[in-house]
Design an enzyme around this catalytic site. Structure first.
Site, mmCIF file in Angstrom:
data_model
loop_
_atom_site.group_PDB
_atom_site.id
_atom_site.type_symbol
_atom_site.label_atom_id
_atom_site.label_comp_id
_atom_site.label_asym_id
_atom_site.label_seq_id
_atom_site.Cartn_x
_atom_site.Cartn_y
_atom_site.Cartn_z
ATOM 1 N N LYS A 1 59.812 3.882 127.456
ATOM 2 C CA LYS A 1 60.284 3.440 128.734
ATOM 3 C C LYS A 1 59.237 3.934 129.787
ATOM 4 C CE LYS A 1 64.738 3.455 126.724
ATOM 5 N NZ LYS A 1 64.937 4.738 125.674
ATOM 6 N N THR B 1 72.234 5.206 104.706
ATOM 7 C CA THR B 1 70.884 5.096 105.482
ATOM 8 C C THR B 1 70.122 6.026 105.139
ATOM 9 O OG1 THR B 1 71.814 6.076 107.388
ATOM 10 C CG2 THR B 1 72.410 3.805 107.291
ATOM 11 N N GLU C 1 73.188 -1.288 106.409
ATOM 12 C CA GLU C 1 74.175 -1.813 107.027
ATOM 13 C C GLU C 1 74.527 -3.207 106.811
ATOM 14 O OE1 GLU C 1 72.298 0.228 108.614
ATOM 15 O OE2 GLU C 1 73.103 1.647 109.765
ATOM 16 N N TRP D 1 60.146 -1.561 129.806
ATOM 17 C CA TRP D 1 59.782 -1.212 128.388
ATOM 18 C C TRP D 1 58.377 -1.720 127.733
ATOM 19 C CZ3 TRP D 1 65.390 -3.244 125.829
ATOM 20 C CH2 TRP D 1 66.226 -2.052 126.467
HETATM 21 P P1 ADP Z 1 67.023 3.773 108.024
HETATM 22 O O1 ADP Z 1 67.732 3.342 109.181
HETATM 23 O O2 ADP Z 1 67.219 4.849 107.569
HETATM 24 O O3 ADP Z 1 65.578 3.626 108.287
HETATM 25 P P2 ADP Z 1 67.270 1.329 106.869
HETATM 26 O O4 ADP Z 1 66.247 0.765 105.714
HETATM 27 O O5 ADP Z 1 68.618 0.689 106.917
HETATM 28 O O6 ADP Z 1 67.252 2.710 107.018
HETATM 29 O O7 ADP Z 1 66.568 0.588 107.991
HETATM 30 C C1 ADP Z 1 66.842 -0.345 108.711
HETATM 31 C C2 ADP Z 1 65.592 -0.543 110.061
HETATM 32 O O8 ADP Z 1 64.650 -0.773 109.659
HETATM 33 C C3 ADP Z 1 66.239 -1.621 110.977
HETATM 34 O O9 ADP Z 1 67.167 -1.278 111.920
HETATM 35 C C4 ADP Z 1 64.680 -2.041 111.583
HETATM 36 O O10 ADP Z 1 64.816 -1.071 112.861
HETATM 37 C C5 ADP Z 1 63.757 -1.688 110.477
HETATM 38 N N1 ADP Z 1 63.401 -3.030 110.062
HETATM 39 C C6 ADP Z 1 63.702 -3.551 108.927
HETATM 40 N N2 ADP Z 1 63.210 -4.571 108.679
HETATM 41 C C7 ADP Z 1 62.196 -4.666 109.508
HETATM 42 C C8 ADP Z 1 60.922 -5.500 110.020
HETATM 43 N N3 ADP Z 1 60.871 -6.618 108.962
HETATM 44 N N4 ADP Z 1 60.353 -5.155 111.040
HETATM 45 C C9 ADP Z 1 60.693 -4.091 111.898
HETATM 46 N N5 ADP Z 1 61.656 -3.467 111.625
HETATM 47 C C10 ADP Z 1 62.534 -3.686 110.472
#
Ligand code: ADP
Length: 530
Positions: free
Chosen positions: A427, A168, A317, A432
């Site tokens: 919060k 990640t 993931e 929220w």
């Molecule tokens: P990192 O966790 O390091 O940023 P990732 O690329 O795996 O790496 O990130 C996944 C996260 O990105 C998701 O859990 C979400 O929070 C955010 N995300 C991905 N696509 C979208 C989307 N279309 N809209 C909003 N958030 C998104």
């Protein structure tokens, strides 16, 4: 039925048998174009597999890449798993300390590295157990040239063996590794190809340019998807500025592209500034994900340039693509505003992926468009654990779902709407506030290029929203203007108390807003308002 193992060497056979003459084009560092075919790519991928065996690597060994998007990286995507090794894409925008940590944690044995990134590799190589360094256009080329692709023997892999791994990007906390199996990778490829989830029916006739880096979440599966369907691929190399990308789109007749919103905001601004300059008549649109695609951007591409944005959600993931927002058929004739409301959500899960959201007590919440809870996911291309990280086991529920850390509501039709990451949600007085909703609304203001909303500590309310805003050149807006702009769409207590006008929002290695840095900036500094 036959117990056919779902493994990646299949893609090599298919692409050269049926799409052998189709092109893979790369913009090289010197800006010229390199062209070859899927047949060439398959041959060189096999030669790479043979070469790696010749170096003494064993089945299951990790082979890292530290590369931009180009044809050699494409060969690594296919050749490393086809040799029985594990492709480990390293994120070249990370700090050397993180890279050292990740390469060690993954136990990388070899690395394929771009010549321009050798200085970066040198900053952490000594801290790793990497034994073989293959430099693109140098020792990598020698290895491929000296190895006989014909000597490749299909290792007859079990589909549950690892094909690739990715960490990640660390937007929140220490990087964590995810191992993808051959099976999960094949199913993800089929999953994104089925039902047009990449939008508008990507097929053999398409020309696909993945802007999303190959070191970020498997380039969202595009190298494998394009290889399976035989679509022409265009790799942009290190040239990711809006102008170079627009040139690539025009010159290579790109029909479909993909990347994070920050890339598209830059491209939209350039298109708006000089709409007649770029002939994008062949382009259908783009997959946008990684963070929320602002509704105003989706509308801007459609209304001013005739381009469709397909909004996708996923995580490292989840391989990564898990859901996409496609307009339900019965809304095809709905007014544009209603249509944008739908495609601005993060959509429905791909087949075989399931989603639910639960509150703090673990109660499954209804699809009422309002109740907010943590999104949980399960499916054949969702990780069942982090690589060698037992302390993170509590990210999985007792009944086998992965807890995403994303706070969502569910529209009555089952569309998810990402409200926030749990660490970013504000919060205030026990309620929220969604930073993403405020950001989206602010980015619809004509004077605003980018906006990020964060929580700042507050004695009375616990936390209150602060908006960091980047104004378009030559434009002005005051905090009161922006509050008045938001007021019709939000409850009064949602409106940010503070607005900070800055020149750029800090970004992570993959182009997301780095809210931790904003919090550091503004929880200590005095308020500055124009
Ligand atoms: P990192 O966790 O390091 O940023 P990732 O690329 O795996 O790496 O990130 C996944 C996260 O990105 C998701 O859990 C979400 O929070 C955010 N995300 C991905 N696509 C979208 C989307 N279309 N809209 C909003 N958030 C998104």
């Amino acid at each position: 039925m036959m117990d056919t193992q779902l493994t990646l060497p299949f893609l090599l056979r298919r692409s050269e048998s049926y799409f052998g003459d189709k092109e893979i084009v790369t913009r090289l560092p010197d800006r010229s174009f390199h062209r070859y075919t899927y047949r060439d790519a398959a041959r060189r991928a096999r030669a790479l597999a043979v070469g790696l065996q010749g170096l003494g690597l064993e089945r299951g060994d990790r082979v890292a890449t530290l590369c931009w998007n180009h044809y050699q990286h494409h060969e690594a995507y296919l050749g490393i798993p086809s040799g029985g090794f594990v492709l480990h894409t390293l994120n070249l925008r990370l700090h050397p300390n993180d890279l050292a940590y990740i390469a060690n944690h993954a136990e990388d044995k070899a690395v394929i590295v771009d010549r321009s990134l050798v200085p970066l590799l040198d900053t952490f190589l000594a801290q790793t157990s990497i034994e073989h360094v293959l430099v693109v256009e140098d020792s990598y080329e020698e290895l491929v040239a000296d190895s006989d692709a014909g000597a490749w023997v299909d290792p007859e892999l079990n589909e549950n063996e690892a094909a690739a791994m990715c960490y990640t990007s660390g937007t929140t906390g220490v990087p964590k590794g995810v191992l993808y199996s051959h099976r999960s990778t094949v199913l993800h490829t089929l999953g994104v190809a089925a039902g047009n989830p990449m939008g508008l029916g990507v097929s053999e006739q398409d020309v696909i340019l993945p802007v999303v880096p190959m070191f970020h979440a498997n380039a969202w599966g595009y190298p494998y998807l394009a290889t399976m369907i035989g679509a022409k691929l265009v790799y942009p190399g290190p040239h990711l500025d809006p102008e170079s990308l627009l040139e690539d789109f025009v010159e290579e007749g790109v029909t479909w592209t993909a990347g994070v919103p920050t890339i598209w905001l830059g491209i939209l601004a350039m298109l708006d500034a000089d709409p007649g300059r770029w002939d994008l008549s062949r382009m259908k649109g783009m997959l946008v994900g990684g963070s929320a695609a602002p509704r105003a951007m989706i509308a801007g591409f459609k209304q001013r340039h005739g381009l469709d944005v397909v909004h996708g959600w996923g995580m490292t993931e989840t391989s990564p693509v898990a859901s996409t927002a496609q307009l339900p058929g019965d809304l095809a004739a709905a007014d544009e505003e209603t249509q944008f409301d739908y495609v601005a959500m993060q959509g429905m899960p791909l087949s075989f992926v399931e989603l639910r959201h639960r509150d703090d007590e673990g109660v499954i919440l209804p699809w009422d468009g309002e109740s907010m809870g943590e999104l949980e996911i399960r499916g054949p291309w969702v990780a069942a654990g982090y690589y060698n990280t037992p302390e993170q086991a509590d990210r999985w529920t007792d009944d086998g779902w992965f807890k995403t850390g994303d706070i969502v509501s569910m529209h009555p039709r089952g569309f998810i709407q990402i409200k926030d990451r749990s660490k970013d949600v504000i919060k205030s007085g026990g309620e929220w506030i969604s930073s993403v909703e405020l950001e989206n609304a602010l980015m619809a203001h004509p004077a605003i290029v980018e906006a990020a909303v964060i929580a700042v500590p507050d004695e009375k309310w616990d936390e209150r929203p602060l908006a960091a805003v980047v104004l378009r050149e030559g434009q002005t807006a005051t905090a009161d203007d922006l509050r008045a702009f938001l007021a019709p769409d939000f409850a009064k207590w949602w409106l940010p108390d503070r607005f900070e006008f800055i020149s750029e929002i800090p970004k992570t290695s993959v182009g997301k807003f780095r809210k931790t840095e904003l919090r550091d900036m503004f929880t200590t500094e005095a308020v500055v308002q124009p």
